[in-house]
Design a protein around this motif. Structure first.
Motif, short mmCIF file in Angstrom:
data_model
loop_
_atom_site.label_atom_id
_atom_site.label_comp_id
_atom_site.label_asym_id
_atom_site.label_seq_id
_atom_site.Cartn_x
_atom_site.Cartn_y
_atom_site.Cartn_z
N MET A 305 0.83 -1.21 0.00
CA MET A 305 0.00 0.00 0.00
C MET A 305 0.87 1.25 0.00
O MET A 305 0.65 2.19 -0.78
CB MET A 305 -0.93 -0.01 1.22
N LEU A 306 1.87 1.27 0.86
CA LEU A 306 2.75 2.44 0.93
C LEU A 306 3.54 2.61 -0.38
O LEU A 306 3.75 3.74 -0.85
CB LEU A 306 3.72 2.28 2.10
N GLY A 307 3.96 1.50 -0.98
CA GLY A 307 4.73 1.57 -2.22
C GLY A 307 3.92 2.14 -3.37
O GLY A 307 4.42 2.95 -4.16
N PHE A 308 2.67 1.70 -3.50
CA PHE A 308 1.84 2.23 -4.58
C PHE A 308 1.54 3.72 -4.37
O PHE A 308 1.46 4.49 -5.34
CB PHE A 308 0.54 1.44 -4.69
N LEU A 309 1.39 4.13 -3.12
CA LEU A 309 1.19 5.55 -2.85
C LEU A 309 2.44 6.34 -3.25
O LEU A 309 2.34 7.43 -3.84
CB LEU A 309 0.87 5.77 -1.37
N GLY A 310 3.62 5.78 -2.97
CA GLY A 310 4.86 6.44 -3.36
C GLY A 310 5.02 6.50 -4.86
O GLY A 310 5.45 7.53 -5.43
N LEU A 311 4.65 5.41 -5.55
CA LEU A 311 4.76 5.36 -7.01
C LEU A 311 3.75 6.31 -7.67
O LEU A 311 4.02 6.88 -8.72
CB LEU A 311 4.55 3.94 -7.50
N ALA A 312 2.59 6.48 -7.03
CA ALA A 312 1.61 7.44 -7.55
C ALA A 312 2.14 8.86 -7.45
O ALA A 312 1.92 9.68 -8.35
CB ALA A 312 0.30 7.31 -6.77
N ALA A 313 2.85 9.14 -6.36
CA ALA A 313 3.39 10.49 -6.18
C ALA A 313 4.58 10.76 -7.09
O ALA A 313 4.77 11.89 -7.57
CB ALA A 313 3.79 10.69 -4.72
N ALA A 314 5.39 9.70 -7.36
CA ALA A 314 6.59 9.89 -8.18
C ALA A 314 6.80 8.64 -9.04
O ALA A 314 7.53 7.72 -8.63
CB ALA A 314 7.81 10.14 -7.30
N PRO A 315 6.16 8.58 -10.23
CA PRO A 315 6.28 7.40 -11.11
C PRO A 315 7.63 7.35 -11.82
O PRO A 315 7.74 7.57 -13.03
CB PRO A 315 5.13 7.57 -12.09
N LEU A 316 8.69 7.02 -11.06
CA LEU A 316 10.05 7.00 -11.57
C LEU A 316 10.64 5.60 -11.40
O LEU A 316 10.25 4.85 -10.49
CB LEU A 316 10.92 8.02 -10.83
N LEU A 317 11.62 5.25 -12.24
CA LEU A 317 12.23 3.93 -12.17
C LEU A 317 12.91 3.70 -10.83
O LEU A 317 12.83 2.61 -10.27
CB LEU A 317 13.23 3.76 -13.31
N VAL A 318 13.58 4.70 -10.27
CA VAL A 318 14.26 4.53 -9.00
C VAL A 318 13.27 4.27 -7.87
O VAL A 318 13.55 3.47 -6.96
CB VAL A 318 15.14 5.77 -8.69
N VAL A 319 12.09 4.89 -7.94
CA VAL A 319 11.06 4.64 -6.93
C VAL A 319 10.54 3.23 -7.07
O VAL A 319 10.33 2.52 -6.07
CB VAL A 319 9.91 5.66 -7.07
N LEU A 320 10.34 2.78 -8.31
CA LEU A 320 9.85 1.42 -8.53
C LEU A 320 10.86 0.39 -8.02
O LEU A 320 10.48 -0.61 -7.42
CB LEU A 320 9.57 1.21 -10.01
N ILE A 321 12.15 0.61 -8.26
CA ILE A 321 13.17 -0.33 -7.79
C ILE A 321 13.15 -0.42 -6.26
O ILE A 321 13.21 -1.51 -5.68
CB ILE A 321 14.56 0.10 -8.28
N LEU A 322 13.05 0.73 -5.59
CA LEU A 322 12.98 0.73 -4.12
C LEU A 322 11.72 0.01 -3.65
O LEU A 322 11.76 -0.79 -2.70
CB LEU A 322 13.00 2.16 -3.62
N PHE A 323 10.60 0.28 -4.31
CA PHE A 323 9.33 -0.36 -3.97
C PHE A 323 9.44 -1.87 -4.11
O PHE A 323 9.07 -2.64 -3.20
CB PHE A 323 8.24 0.22 -4.87
#
Length: 431
Positions: A305-323
């Protein structure tokens, strides 16, 4: 030396090491193939993914009854190695077709579907075999370390792909997976001997499972516990599909060519498994022992849940890798071993048939539904941010189902604490 890291008995050491090697070779081989599958199946585009997931689901509907028929008639020591060698021959055929460039588009799509069937099927068989060889109390003590074998393989596989895809070419890496799969088949034979000679399992525990080919579905539909396990897997797979679609889109934006995209997919898997291994080494055993299955199974959906909220705020490859790294670590190190402990409480027919149905047909059915859902939402103009927010309620429902399963497990053993060992039903042979 092994006793310094885990609670293992002298007579269990050999079996634990064989199990570790078994899962290591199985997952390392798959981890080498996965970036190749993603690149071949999508060719830098996501437009064909729903069709590929649908094809995979249809193939699963045929494969699972066939496997149920095999385990109903033949003992596990015969069935599992033969199933693995069937997949090995398929791999060699795929390698030859890809090298000869025979109908490359069609073969690439077939390879995508084949590997999507293969990975769920062989892993489901592995955990069914583990819960059959080891008793429930052993599972709680040993499954965390055994799971780390798979994580180690998933860590080494992407590392090799990231460094060998360009100099050797992606297709040539398939031969490494062929060798590793044969090692996995040999591990099954060694563990079957241990179960007979040391564990002293009765003949009924080693023989054919019996029952009909559709027994897995029948048991699933008549057991609230198995239905909840199926729903949990469905929701995990649905959120995974949402992540995978966004991963392919983001990698396609930065990938220069096939080898570069394959290496990128391999590097993403590497970081996910590195985080997973760290959690398994330092957290898993202590976490489950102190906080119980409920807490262990809740971590992954909360982080999702937290990861998708983060990806919604910043749809970037680095965010996806961290998620993917933190989510993968929580799933493979905490949630998946906890779910496999739950399967030690059911009888052998449910363990081999219902479990394989859940891990394959239900999983890929979820891929199909969520894949087409995403395509529909995208066609309506929904952005990547909107798709990420759509997945948040799915993760919330996944959390609720996980907590229900943990409560059900506590009720199975009246008076047991939250960190209970799974109860063994009367119809499971004593070990």
């Amino acid at each position: 030396m092994l006793k310094r890291f885990m609670d293992v008995r002298d007579e269990e050491v050999g079996a634990v090491l064989w199990s570790f090697l078994y899962f290591f070779t199985l997952m390392c081989g798959y981890a080498i193939l996965r970036p190749i599958r993603t690149e071949l199946g999508t060719a830098g585009s996501v437009k064909d993914l729903p069709e590929l997931y649908t094809a995979t689901f249809l193939v699963m509907l045929a494969v699972v009854p066939a496997f149920s028929a095999l385990v109903a008639r033949w003992p596990r020591r015969v069935v599992i190695p033969r199933v693995y060698r069937f997949f090995l021959l398929c791999l060699l055929a795929m390698f030859a077709l890809l090298k000869l460039e025979v109908a490359p588009v069609l073969v690439s799509r077939v390879f995508f579907v084949w590997l999507s069937v293969y990975n769920l099927f062989v892993v489901s068989i592995f955990w069914s075999f583990m819960s059959d060889v080891f008793a429930s109390g052993q599972g709680k003590r040993l499954f965390g370390f055994i799971a780390a074998g798979g994580t180690t393989g998933m860590l080494l596989g992407p590392f090799l792909v990231g460094r060998l895809a360009k100099p050797l070419g992606p297709v040539n890496l398939i031969l490494i997976s062929v060798v590793l799969l044969e090692v996995s088949a040999q591990c099954v034979r060694q563990l079957s001997r241990w179960a007979h000679d040391v564990q002293h399992q009765p003949p009924v525990a080693e023989g054919p499972v019996g029952g009909g080919v559709l027994a897995g579905l029948r048991l699933l539909l008549t057991s609230p516990f198995l239905l909840a396990l199926g729903l949990q897997v469905f929701l995990y797979a649905a959120t995974s599909t949402f992540i995978n679609f966004q991963e392919v889109r983001l990698v396609a934006e930065v990938g220069k060519d096939a080898a570069h995209r394959t290496a990128l997919f391999g590097d993403i898997d590497f970081y996910v498994q590195l985080a997973t291994l760290a959690v398994q080494a330092f957290v898993t055993g202590r976490f489950i022992s102190k906080l119980g299955l409920g807490a262990a199974m809740a971590v992954a959906p909360v982080l999702t849940m937290l990861g998708f909220l983060g990806l919604a705020a910043a749809p970037l490859l680095v965010v996806l890798i961290l998620f993917k790294a933190v989510r993968g670590a929580s799933h493979y190190a905490l949630e998946r071993p906890s779910r496999e402990i739950l399967f030690t409480t059911v009888d052998r027919e449910a363990r081999y048939k219902s479990k394989s149905f859940i891990d394959t047909v239900v999983y890929r059915g979820s891929d199909t539904v969520s894949g087409w859902l995403q395509e529909g939402l995208k066609a309506l103009g929904m952005s990547m941010t909107g798709l990420s927010l759509t997945a948040v309620p799915l993760a919330g429902l996944w959390l609720a189902v996980s907590l229900y399963l943990a409560r059900h497990q506590r009720r199975q053993t009246p008076g047991a604490p939250a960190t209970l060992e799974p109860a063994v039903p009367d119809n499971v042979p004593a070990r």
